[in-house]
Design a protein around this motif. Structure first.
Motif, PDB file in Angstrom:
ATOM      1  N   GLY A 131     -30.077  36.841  23.573  1.00  0.00           N
ATOM      2  CA  GLY A 131     -30.730  35.940  24.512  1.00  0.00           C
ATOM      3  C   GLY A 131     -29.838  35.381  25.591  1.00  0.00           C
ATOM      4  O   GLY A 131     -30.281  34.546  26.387  1.00  0.00           O
ATOM      5  N   ALA A 132     -28.599  35.816  25.651  1.00  0.00           N
ATOM      6  CA  ALA A 132     -27.665  35.281  26.651  1.00  0.00           C
ATOM      7  C   ALA A 132     -27.950  35.878  28.023  1.00  0.00           C
ATOM      8  O   ALA A 132     -28.167  37.076  28.169  1.00  0.00           O
ATOM      9  CB  ALA A 132     -26.225  35.563  26.249  1.00  0.00           C
ATOM     10  N   GLY A 133     -27.952  35.018  29.024  1.00  0.00           N
ATOM     11  CA  GLY A 133     -28.037  35.482  30.397  1.00  0.00           C
ATOM     12  C   GLY A 133     -26.674  35.608  31.037  1.00  0.00           C
ATOM     13  O   GLY A 133     -26.452  36.445  31.910  1.00  0.00           O
ATOM     14  N   VAL A 134     -25.744  34.760  30.589  1.00  0.00           N
ATOM     15  CA  VAL A 134     -24.374  34.765  31.107  1.00  0.00           C
ATOM     16  C   VAL A 134     -23.404  34.584  29.959  1.00  0.00           C
ATOM     17  O   VAL A 134     -23.578  33.681  29.128  1.00  0.00           O
ATOM     18  CB  VAL A 134     -24.158  33.640  32.145  1.00  0.00           C
ATOM     19  N   VAL A 135     -22.398  35.439  29.894  1.00  0.00           N
ATOM     20  CA  VAL A 135     -21.264  35.259  28.988  1.00  0.00           C
ATOM     21  C   VAL A 135     -20.041  35.019  29.859  1.00  0.00           C
ATOM     22  O   VAL A 135     -19.647  35.880  30.653  1.00  0.00           O
ATOM     23  CB  VAL A 135     -21.049  36.478  28.080  1.00  0.00           C
ATOM     24  N   TYR A 136     -19.470  33.841  29.725  1.00  0.00           N
ATOM     25  CA  TYR A 136     -18.347  33.408  30.562  1.00  0.00           C
ATOM     26  C   TYR A 136     -17.122  33.305  29.664  1.00  0.00           C
ATOM     27  O   TYR A 136     -17.138  32.607  28.649  1.00  0.00           O
ATOM     28  CB  TYR A 136     -18.697  32.051  31.168  1.00  0.00           C
ATOM     29  N   ILE A 137     -16.055  33.999  30.032  1.00  0.00           N
ATOM     30  CA  ILE A 137     -14.831  33.951  29.236  1.00  0.00           C
ATOM     31  C   ILE A 137     -13.641  33.606  30.132  1.00  0.00           C
ATOM     32  O   ILE A 137     -13.683  33.790  31.352  1.00  0.00           O
ATOM     33  CB  ILE A 137     -14.559  35.270  28.481  1.00  0.00           C
ATOM     34  N   GLU A 138     -12.604  33.107  29.495  1.00  0.00           N
ATOM     35  CA  GLU A 138     -11.373  32.739  30.182  1.00  0.00           C
ATOM     36  C   GLU A 138     -10.233  33.288  29.345  1.00  0.00           C
ATOM     37  O   GLU A 138     -10.056  32.879  28.203  1.00  0.00           O
ATOM     38  CB  GLU A 138     -11.287  31.220  30.287  1.00  0.00           C
ATOM     39  N   VAL A 174     -24.876  38.865  32.092  1.00  0.00           N
ATOM     40  CA  VAL A 174     -23.858  39.009  33.125  1.00  0.00           C
ATOM     41  C   VAL A 174     -22.553  38.442  32.577  1.00  0.00           C
ATOM     42  O   VAL A 174     -22.548  37.391  31.924  1.00  0.00           O
ATOM     43  CB  VAL A 174     -24.268  38.252  34.402  1.00  0.00           C
ATOM     44  N   VAL A 175     -21.446  39.130  32.830  1.00  0.00           N
ATOM     45  CA  VAL A 175     -20.139  38.698  32.325  1.00  0.00           C
ATOM     46  C   VAL A 175     -19.302  38.131  33.469  1.00  0.00           C
ATOM     47  O   VAL A 175     -19.051  38.814  34.464  1.00  0.00           O
ATOM     48  CB  VAL A 175     -19.390  39.860  31.650  1.00  0.00           C
ATOM     49  N   ILE A 176     -18.889  36.872  33.303  1.00  0.00           N
ATOM     50  CA  ILE A 176     -18.018  36.206  34.264  1.00  0.00           C
ATOM     51  C   ILE A 176     -16.680  35.959  33.588  1.00  0.00           C
ATOM     52  O   ILE A 176     -16.631  35.449  32.471  1.00  0.00           O
ATOM     53  CB  ILE A 176     -18.616  34.867  34.727  1.00  0.00           C
ATOM     54  N   VAL A 177     -15.584  36.308  34.257  1.00  0.00           N
ATOM     55  CA  VAL A 177     -14.237  36.101  33.712  1.00  0.00           C
ATOM     56  C   VAL A 177     -13.446  35.191  34.638  1.00  0.00           C
ATOM     57  O   VAL A 177     -13.303  35.478  35.834  1.00  0.00           O
ATOM     58  CB  VAL A 177     -13.481  37.432  33.534  1.00  0.00           C
ATOM     59  N   ASP A 178     -12.947  34.097  34.100  1.00  0.00           N
ATOM     60  CA  ASP A 178     -12.009  33.239  34.821  1.00  0.00           C
ATOM     61  C   ASP A 178     -10.617  33.842  34.652  1.00  0.00           C
ATOM     62  O   ASP A 178     -10.055  33.857  33.561  1.00  0.00           O
ATOM     63  CB  ASP A 178     -12.060  31.817  34.260  1.00  0.00           C
ATOM     64  N   ARG A 199      -7.074  42.789  36.091  1.00  0.00           N
ATOM     65  CA  ARG A 199      -8.230  43.025  36.952  1.00  0.00           C
ATOM     66  C   ARG A 199      -9.481  43.163  36.089  1.00  0.00           C
ATOM     67  O   ARG A 199      -9.839  44.251  35.649  1.00  0.00           O
ATOM     68  CB  ARG A 199      -8.020  44.266  37.807  1.00  0.00           C
ATOM     69  N   PRO A 200     -10.169  42.062  35.822  1.00  0.00           N
ATOM     70  CA  PRO A 200     -11.327  42.106  34.935  1.00  0.00           C
ATOM     71  C   PRO A 200     -12.453  43.025  35.393  1.00  0.00           C
ATOM     72  O   PRO A 200     -13.199  43.548  34.560  1.00  0.00           O
ATOM     73  CB  PRO A 200     -11.778  40.643  34.893  1.00  0.00           C
ATOM     74  N   ILE A 227     -18.362  39.605  37.324  1.00  0.00           N
ATOM     75  CA  ILE A 227     -17.874  38.621  38.289  1.00  0.00           C
ATOM     76  C   ILE A 227     -16.525  38.096  37.815  1.00  0.00           C
ATOM     77  O   ILE A 227     -16.320  37.881  36.623  1.00  0.00           O
ATOM     78  CB  ILE A 227     -18.857  37.437  38.426  1.00  0.00           C
ATOM     79  N   VAL A 228     -15.618  37.907  38.750  1.00  0.00           N
ATOM     80  CA  VAL A 228     -14.344  37.227  38.488  1.00  0.00           C
ATOM     81  C   VAL A 228     -14.323  35.938  39.291  1.00  0.00           C
ATOM     82  O   VAL A 228     -14.734  35.921  40.462  1.00  0.00           O
ATOM     83  CB  VAL A 228     -13.138  38.102  38.879  1.00  0.00           C
TER      84      VAL A 228
END
Length: 369
Positions: A136-143, A168-172, A182-183, A190-191
Motif C-alpha cells: 500500500g505504499a505510494g512513496v518509500v523514502y530512504i536516507e 515511488v522511491v526517493i533517496v536522500d 548515484r541512486p 528521485i534523488v
C-alpha cells in the motif's frame, strides 16, 4: 561506476558550457539576477519570469545533471527540495514510509504537513528498510547513509521491492553527494540533496536539488517550484556552481582524511561506538562498498557523557562547533541536543580540508586532555 567513467563525468562537469560558447563569451557563467525578461511574445520560448526560470539556475542544474545522471531542479535549501519531492508524489490516503533514524526535520515536516492532509506516514529504521512491508505504499523514502547514525541500506534491493508494491522511491543522498553515490543508477526514482553541504562546500549558501529521469515526476517537481514560489536566488546558484567545480577534489581529500581519523579514533580508549563505513569492521561497510565509490567524510563517535563530548569540542581548536557538515573546515556537533535518538555523548564529526596530521594532533590532545 568505473574510475574511467567517473573521470569522464568530472571532466564534463568542468567543460559543460563548451559547446555553447561563442567568440568572446565568458568561460565562467555570468551571474544573471534578472527577475524579468524582454517578452514581446509569450509563445516562442526563452526566459519569461524569475519564478519560472533563470539563466544561472540552468547552469548549476546542468552541472548537477552531469553528476546525477538525470534531470535536476534546483531549490533554495535541502528541505525545499525534500518537501517538493514529497508534495509532488503524495496524495491523501497514500502511505509514505520514512526513515525513523534519518534527518529529523523530514519527520517534522511529515508530521506537520503530510499527516494533517490525510497522508499515512509510517517510520522504518534504515537497517530494517530492506525487509519492511511496502504494501500500500505510494512513496518509500530512504536516507543512506543515515544522518547522523551512518546506517546504510541497499538501494537497489529496496527499489526493486518498492516498485513491485507500486511505490515511488526517493533517496536522500546528501551525506555522500553524487560524486560517491548515484541512486538513480541503483533504481531510485528521485534523488534529493542539500547542496548547502559539500557541493556548496564553504558554509556560505543554502541550496538543494531534486534529480530524476522520469519526465512526469520532473514536471511535477518543476510545477511545485513554480507554483509554490520555492525558488533559489541567482547569486546562491552561482555560489553552488562555483563550489561544484572543486567538489571532486575536496571530497577526495575529506574522505581520505576521514579514513585516517576514523581508524585512530577506533583505537582510542575513550571513544565508544565509533561509526565510519570505511572501516572494514563497520556494520555498514559491505553494503556501502557495493553501491558507492567511497565512504564519505562523516564520522560518528560517542564519549562517556554529554559533558565530555562538549568539552572535547571546546578543547579542539580545529573543529568548528556548528550544525551542518561538508564544509572546508571540520565541524562537530552533539546531536542529542536536537532530539536525535543517539546517546547523550554522541558526536557527529565532519572532516574538512585541514592537513590530516595537524587535525589529528589537535583531536588527540583534546581527547587526552
Amino acid at each position: 561506476m568505473t574510475r574511467n567513467t567517473d573521470d569522464r563525468r568530472f571532466a564534463e562537469l568542468l567543460h559543460h558550457r563548451r559547446d555553447r560558447l561563442e567568440q568572446g563569451d565568458p568561460i565562467t557563467p555570468p551571474l544573471v539576477s534578472a527577475a524579468t525578461y524582454h517578452l514581446p511574445r509569450s509563445d516562442v520560448g526563452g526566459f519569461i519570469y524569475g519564478r519560472m526560470s533563470m539563466p544561472t539556475w540552468e547552469e548549476v542544474e546542468a552541472q548537477l545533471a552531469i553528476l546525477e545522471g538525470g534531470h535536476c531542479v534546483s531549490f533554495p535549501s535541502g528541505m525545499a527540495a525534500i518537501s517538493a519531492a514529497l508534495f509532488a508524489t503524495v496524495t491523501a490516503g497514500r502511505r509514505v514510509i520514512l526513515p525513523s533514524d534519518g534527518y529529523y526535520t523530514t519527520r517534522l515536516f511529515a508530521e506537520a504537513f503530510l499527516r494533517p492532509f490525510g497522508v499515512t506516514v509510517d517510520y522504518v529504521a534504515t537497517t530494517e528498510a530492506e525487509a519492511a512491508d511496502f504494501t500500500g505504499a505510494g512513496v518509500v523514502y530512504i536516507e543512506t547513509p543515515s544522518n547522523p547514525g551512518l546506517e546504510v541500506c541497499d538501494i537497489r534491493a529496496i527499489a526493486t521491492r518498492a516498485h513491485a508494491a507500486g511505490a515511488v522511491v526517493i533517496v536522500d543522498n546528501t551525506t555522500l553527494t553524487p560524486v560517491l553515490q548515484r541512486p538513480l543508477d541503483l533504481g531510485a526514482d528521485i534523488v534529493v540533496a542539500a547542496d548547502t553541504k559539500a557541493p556548496g562546500g564553504h558554509s556560505d549558501v543554502l541550496f538543494g536539488h531534486v534529480a530524476t529521469r522520469d519526465v512526469g515526476l520532473l514536471q511535477r517537481v518543476k510545477d511545485w517550484r513554480k507554483l509554490s514560489g520555492a525558488v533559489p536566488g541567482a547569486f546562491e546558484a552561482w555560489l553552488v556552481h562555483r563550489g561544484l567545480e572543486t567538489l571532486e577534489v575536496r571530497m577526495e581529500r575529506m574522505c581520505a582524511s576521514a579514513g585516517v581519523i576514523a581508524s585512530r579514533l577506533a583505537a582510542h580508549p575513550r571513544v565508544q561506538g565509533l561509526r565510519y563505513p570505511g572501516l572494514a569492521g563497520d556494520a555498514s561497510h559491505a553494503t556501502m562498498a557495493r553501491q558507492a565509490s567511497g565512504f564519505g567524510f562523516l564520522i560518528g563517535m560517542t564519549l562517556e557523557s554529554a559533558e565530555a563530548a562538549e568539552k572535547f569540542l571546546a578543547d579542539c581548536p580545529f573543529i568548528a562547533r556548528s550544525t551542518s557538515f561538508g564544509s572546508t573546515h571540520s565541524a562537530g556537533e552533539r546531536r542529542a541536543r536536537w532530539g536525535d535518538a543517539v546517546p547523550e555523548g554522541f558526536l557527529r564529526l565532519s572532516i574538512g580540508l585541514e592537513p590530516v596530521e595537524a587535525l589529528w594532533d589537535a583531536m588527540a590532545q583534546a581527547l587526552d586532555g
